[in-house]
Each structure stands twice: as C-alpha cells, then as structure tokens.
Design a protein around this motif. Structure first.
Motif, PDB file in Angstrom:
ATOM      1  N   ALA A 106       0.833  -1.208   0.000  1.00 29.80           N
ATOM      2  CA  ALA A 106       0.000   0.000   0.000  1.00 29.80           C
ATOM      3  C   ALA A 106       0.866   1.257   0.000  1.00 29.80           C
ATOM      4  O   ALA A 106       0.570   2.223  -0.726  1.00 29.80           O
ATOM      5  N   ALA A 107       1.926   1.257   0.796  1.00 32.09           N
ATOM      6  CA  ALA A 107       2.823   2.417   0.850  1.00 32.09           C
ATOM      7  C   ALA A 107       3.508   2.642  -0.496  1.00 32.09           C
ATOM      8  O   ALA A 107       3.658   3.785  -0.945  1.00 32.09           O
ATOM      9  N   ALA A 108       3.911   1.562  -1.155  1.00 32.94           N
ATOM     10  CA  ALA A 108       4.554   1.682  -2.473  1.00 32.94           C
ATOM     11  C   ALA A 108       3.560   2.190  -3.516  1.00 32.94           C
ATOM     12  O   ALA A 108       3.910   3.039  -4.353  1.00 32.94           O
ATOM     13  N   GLN A 109       2.343   1.686  -3.470  1.00 29.15           N
ATOM     14  CA  GLN A 109       1.319   2.158  -4.418  1.00 29.15           C
ATOM     15  C   GLN A 109       1.019   3.642  -4.216  1.00 29.15           C
ATOM     16  O   GLN A 109       0.817   4.370  -5.187  1.00 29.15           O
ATOM     17  N   GLU A 110       1.002   4.054  -2.959  1.00 30.48           N
ATOM     18  CA  GLU A 110       0.686   5.439  -2.621  1.00 30.48           C
ATOM     19  C   GLU A 110       1.645   6.430  -3.279  1.00 30.48           C
ATOM     20  O   GLU A 110       1.249   7.534  -3.633  1.00 30.48           O
ATOM     21  N   VAL A 111       2.906   6.019  -3.452  1.00 32.06           N
ATOM     22  CA  VAL A 111       3.908   6.907  -4.055  1.00 32.06           C
ATOM     23  C   VAL A 111       4.262   6.485  -5.484  1.00 32.06           C
ATOM     24  O   VAL A 111       5.283   6.903  -6.026  1.00 32.06           O
ATOM     25  N   ASN A 112       3.410   5.659  -6.071  1.00 37.57           N
ATOM     26  CA  ASN A 112       3.604   5.195  -7.453  1.00 37.57           C
ATOM     27  C   ASN A 112       4.950   4.519  -7.663  1.00 37.57           C
ATOM     28  O   ASN A 112       5.603   4.690  -8.701  1.00 37.57           O
ATOM     29  N   ASP A 113       5.368   3.740  -6.692  1.00 33.07           N
ATOM     30  CA  ASP A 113       6.627   2.997  -6.767  1.00 33.07           C
ATOM     31  C   ASP A 113       6.325   1.628  -7.380  1.00 33.07           C
ATOM     32  O   ASP A 113       6.201   0.630  -6.688  1.00 33.07           O
ATOM     33  N   TYR A 114       6.207   1.602  -8.692  1.00 30.88           N
ATOM     34  CA  TYR A 114       5.785   0.389  -9.394  1.00 30.88           C
ATOM     35  C   TYR A 114       6.836  -0.720  -9.348  1.00 30.88           C
ATOM     36  O   TYR A 114       6.491  -1.891  -9.374  1.00 30.88           O
ATOM     37  N   ARG A 115       8.094  -0.349  -9.261  1.00 30.66           N
ATOM     38  CA  ARG A 115       9.153  -1.359  -9.158  1.00 30.66           C
ATOM     39  C   ARG A 115       8.988  -2.157  -7.859  1.00 30.66           C
ATOM     40  O   ARG A 115       9.072  -3.387  -7.861  1.00 30.66           O
ATOM     41  N   THR A 116       8.757  -1.465  -6.758  1.00 27.53           N
ATOM     42  CA  THR A 116       8.563  -2.166  -5.484  1.00 27.53           C
ATOM     43  C   THR A 116       7.266  -2.948  -5.486  1.00 27.53           C
ATOM     44  O   THR A 116       7.217  -4.077  -4.988  1.00 27.53           O
ATOM     45  N   GLN A 118       5.873  -4.355  -8.052  1.00 28.66           N
ATOM     46  CA  GLN A 118       6.138  -5.563  -8.833  1.00 28.66           C
ATOM     47  C   GLN A 118       6.956  -6.566  -8.021  1.00 28.66           C
ATOM     48  O   GLN A 118       6.680  -7.757  -8.040  1.00 28.66           O
ATOM     49  N   PHE A 119       7.956  -6.097  -7.309  1.00 30.02           N
ATOM     50  CA  PHE A 119       8.760  -6.956  -6.434  1.00 30.02           C
ATOM     51  C   PHE A 119       7.863  -7.638  -5.401  1.00 30.02           C
ATOM     52  O   PHE A 119       7.989  -8.837  -5.138  1.00 30.02           O
ATOM     53  N   LEU A 120       6.947  -6.885  -4.814  1.00 28.87           N
ATOM     54  CA  LEU A 120       6.085  -7.417  -3.759  1.00 28.87           C
ATOM     55  C   LEU A 120       5.002  -8.365  -4.268  1.00 28.87           C
ATOM     56  O   LEU A 120       4.458  -9.152  -3.485  1.00 28.87           O
ATOM     57  N   ASP A 121       4.690  -8.301  -5.568  1.00 24.97           N
ATOM     58  CA  ASP A 121       3.665  -9.205  -6.124  1.00 24.97           C
ATOM     59  C   ASP A 121       3.976 -10.659  -5.785  1.00 24.97           C
ATOM     60  O   ASP A 121       3.084 -11.437  -5.428  1.00 24.97           O
ATOM     61  N   TRP A 122       5.251 -11.043  -5.874  1.00 26.00           N
ATOM     62  CA  TRP A 122       5.647 -12.413  -5.571  1.00 26.00           C
ATOM     63  C   TRP A 122       5.344 -12.746  -4.110  1.00 26.00           C
ATOM     64  O   TRP A 122       4.859 -13.830  -3.791  1.00 26.00           O
ATOM     65  N   PHE A 123       5.620 -11.801  -3.218  1.00 30.16           N
ATOM     66  CA  PHE A 123       5.398 -12.033  -1.787  1.00 30.16           C
ATOM     67  C   PHE A 123       3.911 -12.122  -1.452  1.00 30.16           C
ATOM     68  O   PHE A 123       3.515 -12.877  -0.572  1.00 30.16           O
ATOM     69  N   VAL A 124       3.086 -11.362  -2.151  1.00 32.80           N
ATOM     70  CA  VAL A 124       1.632 -11.448  -1.946  1.00 32.80           C
ATOM     71  C   VAL A 124       1.164 -12.864  -2.269  1.00 32.80           C
ATOM     72  O   VAL A 124       0.433 -13.485  -1.483  1.00 32.80           O
TER      73      VAL A 124
END
Length: 170
Positions: A106-116, A118-124
């Motif tokens: 959520a924090a990464a999405q809030e700041v449009n940090d798409y790289r993070t 994408q990285f977190l997609d695997w962890f989800v």
C-alpha cells in the motif's frame, strides 16, 4: 530513488523475516523434543524459506542503493505445550506477515513505486501459499493427530518435505 517510508518498511521486513526463521526454528526444536522428526523437518525447511525471504528483501534494497540496517532478532516468546500450539501460532504469524506485506504494498502504491509493487507481487502470492499450508497442517492435525497411527503417518509425510529455493529472481 525509493521513498523513505517504503525503505523503512522494506528494511523492517528484512528483520521480520529473520525473526520468522528464528520462530520456525523454535517450532522445529519443540517437535524434535517430542520425537516428531517430520514436523521438525517441516519447520526447519520453513525457517530456510523465511531466511531466503529476508535475503530477497535485503538484496532488493541493495539493488536500489539502500543500506540495510540489521536489528536484533527477538527471542520467540510462544508458549508451546501441545502439538497443536506451533501449528496455530504459525498460522497466526503468517497472517501477521501478510498484513506487513500488504502495508508495504500500500505504501509503495501510494507513491507510485511500481518497481517495489512488482517486487512485492511475488510475496503477496507467497503469503497466500504460506497461509494455505498453515491451515492445511492444522486441518490434518485435527483429523489425524489424536490417533497414534495417524500422527505417525502425518509425521512421516512431513519428513518428506524438501527445501526448494524461492522462484523470485532479482
């Protein structure tokens, strides 16, 4: 450059994942003392997975030129009395880790940090698997754990689990 709030959450997750490994080693130790080598094996492998998750976060931060701050790892404080206690504590812990991953996402999405993101997609996805595995262990223990032969068969099944490295490539 990564957002400072996202960096703090990612860095904290490195330490949380190492704690998870430590917690699962404690569960393994509990089952070793009970003579249940399969359950002990399952949690030793789980500890390896968690250590690798910590290292993925660690490497991701380094790949983004962020210095990682390692903190002290707390002693697991679970009171383990019954054979079911580690299983239930494991599910509760995985649900907690899912909430941590979701907060970073959520924090990464809030700041449009798409790289993070994408990285977190695997962890989800991984957390969905972790919660399913924890639930399945509880269900099997409820079904077979009170019967000595059933417990033996379940322990034998868990003894066959082998480690496989995470599929995430950075």
């Amino acid at each position: 450059m990564l957002d400072s709030k996202v960096v703090a959450l990612l860095n904290d997750q490195v330490n949380k994942e190492f704690y998870s490994a430590y917690l699962y080693l404690d569960f393994s130790n509990f089952y070793e003392d009970k003579g249940l080598e399969g359950f002990a094996n399952w949690y030793k492998i789980q500890a390896q997975e968690e250590r690798d998750h910590a290292m993925l976060f660690y490497q991701y931060l380094h790949n983004n030129n962020v210095k990682v701050t390692l903190e002290a790892i707390g002693k697991p404080d679970q009171e383990l009395n019954s054979l079911m206690d580690p299983l239930q504590a494991g599910l509760k812990h995985e649900e907690y880790v899912t909430s941590l991953i979701n907060a970073i996402y959520a924090a990464a999405q809030e700041v449009n940090d798409y790289r993070t993101v994408q990285f977190l997609d695997w962890f989800v996805k991984e957390q969905g698997e972790e919660e399913t595995n924890a639930n399945n262990l509880i269900t099997k223990m409820e079904l077979f754990g009170s019967d000595a032969k059933g417990l033996y068969m379940l322990d034998s099944e868990l003894k066959t689990r082998v480690y496989s490295a995470p599929s995430l490539v950075l």
